[in-house]
Write a protein that holds these residues in place. Sequence first.
Motif, PDB file in Angstrom:
ATOM      1  N   ALA A   1       0.823  -1.210   0.000  1.00 54.43           N
ATOM      2  CA  ALA A   1       0.000   0.000   0.000  1.00 54.43           C
ATOM      3  C   ALA A   1       0.858   1.262   0.000  1.00 54.43           C
ATOM      4  CB  ALA A   1      -0.931  -0.007   1.206  1.00 54.43           C
ATOM      5  N   GLY A   2       2.164   1.086  -0.103  1.00 55.72           N
ATOM      6  CA  GLY A   2       3.066   2.235  -0.143  1.00 55.72           C
ATOM      7  C   GLY A   2       3.959   2.291   1.083  1.00 55.72           C
ATOM      8  N   PRO A   3       5.059   3.041   0.985  1.00 55.88           N
ATOM      9  CA  PRO A   3       6.027   3.069   2.082  1.00 55.88           C
ATOM     10  C   PRO A   3       5.511   3.723   3.366  1.00 55.88           C
ATOM     11  CG  PRO A   3       6.683   4.594   0.339  1.00 55.88           C
ATOM     12  CD  PRO A   3       5.514   3.798  -0.177  1.00 55.88           C
ATOM     13  N   ARG A   4       4.625   4.689   3.266  1.00 53.90           N
ATOM     14  CA  ARG A   4       4.105   5.342   4.476  1.00 53.90           C
ATOM     15  C   ARG A   4       3.251   4.360   5.281  1.00 53.90           C
ATOM     16  NH1 ARG A   4       4.291  10.239   6.103  1.00 53.90           N
ATOM     17  NH2 ARG A   4       4.808  11.078   4.062  1.00 53.90           N
ATOM     18  N   VAL A   5       2.306   3.705   4.606  1.00 55.78           N
ATOM     19  CA  VAL A   5       1.452   2.709   5.277  1.00 55.78           C
ATOM     20  C   VAL A   5       2.301   1.540   5.754  1.00 55.78           C
ATOM     21  CG1 VAL A   5      -0.432   1.049   4.936  1.00 55.78           C
ATOM     22  CG2 VAL A   5      -0.613   3.355   3.994  1.00 55.78           C
ATOM     23  N   GLY A   6       3.228   1.095   4.913  1.00 52.28           N
ATOM     24  CA  GLY A   6       4.098  -0.012   5.293  1.00 52.28           C
ATOM     25  C   GLY A   6       4.885   0.284   6.555  1.00 52.28           C
ATOM     26  N   ALA A   7       5.435   1.499   6.636  1.00 52.13           N
ATOM     27  CA  ALA A   7       6.222   1.875   7.816  1.00 52.13           C
ATOM     28  C   ALA A   7       5.365   1.906   9.073  1.00 52.13           C
ATOM     29  CB  ALA A   7       6.894   3.224   7.596  1.00 52.13           C
ATOM     30  N   VAL A   8       4.155   2.438   8.970  1.00 51.09           N
ATOM     31  CA  VAL A   8       3.262   2.507  10.137  1.00 51.09           C
ATOM     32  C   VAL A   8       2.934   1.107  10.644  1.00 51.09           C
ATOM     33  CG1 VAL A   8       0.931   3.128  10.898  1.00 51.09           C
ATOM     34  CG2 VAL A   8       2.290   4.775   9.601  1.00 51.09           C
ATOM     35  N   VAL A   9       2.552   0.214   9.735  1.00 54.09           N
ATOM     36  CA  VAL A   9       2.175  -1.146  10.141  1.00 54.09           C
ATOM     37  C   VAL A   9       3.396  -1.907  10.658  1.00 54.09           C
ATOM     38  CG1 VAL A   9       1.230  -3.350   9.336  1.00 54.09           C
ATOM     39  CG2 VAL A   9       0.196  -1.193   8.586  1.00 54.09           C
ATOM     40  N   TYR A  10       4.514  -1.802   9.932  1.00 54.38           N
ATOM     41  CA  TYR A  10       5.732  -2.480  10.370  1.00 54.38           C
ATOM     42  C   TYR A  10       6.124  -2.008  11.769  1.00 54.38           C
ATOM     43  CZ  TYR A  10      10.507  -4.191  10.551  1.00 54.38           C
ATOM     44  OH  TYR A  10      11.657  -4.828  10.938  1.00 54.38           O
ATOM     45  N   ASN A  11       6.145  -0.699  11.979  1.00 54.85           N
ATOM     46  CA  ASN A  11       6.553  -0.150  13.274  1.00 54.85           C
ATOM     47  C   ASN A  11       5.596  -0.549  14.391  1.00 54.85           C
ATOM     48  OD1 ASN A  11       8.771   0.993  12.045  1.00 54.85           O
ATOM     49  ND2 ASN A  11       7.870   3.036  11.917  1.00 54.85           N
ATOM     50  N   ALA A  12       4.304  -0.634  14.075  1.00 54.80           N
ATOM     51  CA  ALA A  12       3.334  -1.053  15.090  1.00 54.80           C
ATOM     52  C   ALA A  12       3.622  -2.475  15.579  1.00 54.80           C
ATOM     53  CB  ALA A  12       1.913  -0.966  14.528  1.00 54.80           C
ATOM     54  N   LEU A  13       4.095  -3.339  14.674  1.00 54.33           N
ATOM     55  CA  LEU A  13       4.369  -4.725  15.046  1.00 54.33           C
ATOM     56  C   LEU A  13       5.818  -4.970  15.458  1.00 54.33           C
ATOM     57  CD1 LEU A  13       2.218  -6.668  12.439  1.00 54.33           C
ATOM     58  CD2 LEU A  13       1.718  -6.181  14.825  1.00 54.33           C
ATOM     59  N   HIS A  14       6.669  -3.945  15.337  1.00 53.28           N
ATOM     60  CA  HIS A  14       8.081  -4.113  15.685  1.00 53.28           C
ATOM     61  C   HIS A  14       8.548  -3.117  16.749  1.00 53.28           C
ATOM     62  CE1 HIS A  14       7.961  -6.540  12.044  1.00 53.28           C
ATOM     63  NE2 HIS A  14       9.022  -7.150  12.545  1.00 53.28           N
ATOM     64  N   SER A  15       7.617  -2.577  17.480  1.00 59.41           N
ATOM     65  CA  SER A  15       7.924  -1.716  18.623  1.00 59.41           C
ATOM     66  C   SER A  15       7.672  -2.531  19.892  1.00 59.41           C
ATOM     67  CB  SER A  15       7.005  -0.487  18.600  1.00 59.41           C
ATOM     68  OG  SER A  15       6.999   0.156  19.840  1.00 59.41           O
ATOM     69  N   THR A  16       8.426  -2.286  20.930  1.00 60.40           N
ATOM     70  CA  THR A  16       8.242  -3.045  22.175  1.00 60.40           C
ATOM     71  C   THR A  16       6.998  -2.613  22.946  1.00 60.40           C
ATOM     72  OG1 THR A  16       9.747  -1.539  23.324  1.00 60.40           O
ATOM     73  CG2 THR A  16      10.694  -3.588  22.449  1.00 60.40           C
ATOM     74  N   ILE A  17       6.309  -1.574  22.483  1.00 60.53           N
ATOM     75  CA  ILE A  17       5.098  -1.109  23.165  1.00 60.53           C
ATOM     76  C   ILE A  17       4.025  -2.201  23.163  1.00 60.53           C
ATOM     77  CG2 ILE A  17       3.204   0.567  23.100  1.00 60.53           C
ATOM     78  CD1 ILE A  17       5.276   2.543  21.869  1.00 60.53           C
ATOM     79  N   GLY A  18       3.791  -2.823  22.022  1.00 64.59           N
ATOM     80  CA  GLY A  18       2.759  -3.860  21.921  1.00 64.59           C
ATOM     81  C   GLY A  18       2.990  -5.025  22.858  1.00 64.59           C
ATOM     82  N   PRO A  19       4.172  -5.657  22.800  1.00 65.85           N
ATOM     83  CA  PRO A  19       4.383  -6.776  23.719  1.00 65.85           C
ATOM     84  C   PRO A  19       4.394  -6.356  25.191  1.00 65.85           C
ATOM     85  CG  PRO A  19       6.303  -6.459  22.281  1.00 65.85           C
ATOM     86  CD  PRO A  19       5.232  -5.542  21.806  1.00 65.85           C
ATOM     87  N   ALA A  20       4.831  -5.134  25.473  1.00 65.40           N
ATOM     88  CA  ALA A  20       4.808  -4.669  26.867  1.00 65.40           C
ATOM     89  C   ALA A  20       3.369  -4.538  27.374  1.00 65.40           C
ATOM     90  CB  ALA A  20       5.540  -3.340  27.002  1.00 65.40           C
TER      91      ALA A  20
END
Length: 128
Positions: free
Chosen positions: A50-69
């Motif tokens: 869907a493009g680099p902006r959407v890709g970065a948002v989704v990737y970062n949401a799943l690769h930040s320690t906030i979610g698992p914390a």
Amino acid sequence: MAGAPRLLLRFEGLALLAAATVGFHLTSLSWWLYGVLFFVPDVSFAAYGAGPRVGAVVYNALHSTIGPALLAGTGLLLGDARLLGVAAIWAAHIGFDRMLGYGLKYASGFSDTHLGRIGRPDHAQADA
């Protein structure tokens, strides 16, 4: 990113991978679950379609320690070993990626991360 800070961040990723894996072990959940779920955060690559902006948002949401914390905190509050186990697997994946030098993404492209540019060097730019 180079030198001692780069090495320190790689070891930090290794420490997160190791600690989260030990944490998973303490949940007494089956190791097949660890194996099946370990690379699930990488489905976020598909968002780059869907493009680099959407890709970065989704990737970062799943690769930040906030979610698992947050998931681990919920697991602790509810006394749910399954939530703790999934949080540990998720954190272990993030640690693995950081150990390999993969960082959070910028909207400019998949290779632009907070840990520096990843991938093969662009020889055309390097020669300029």
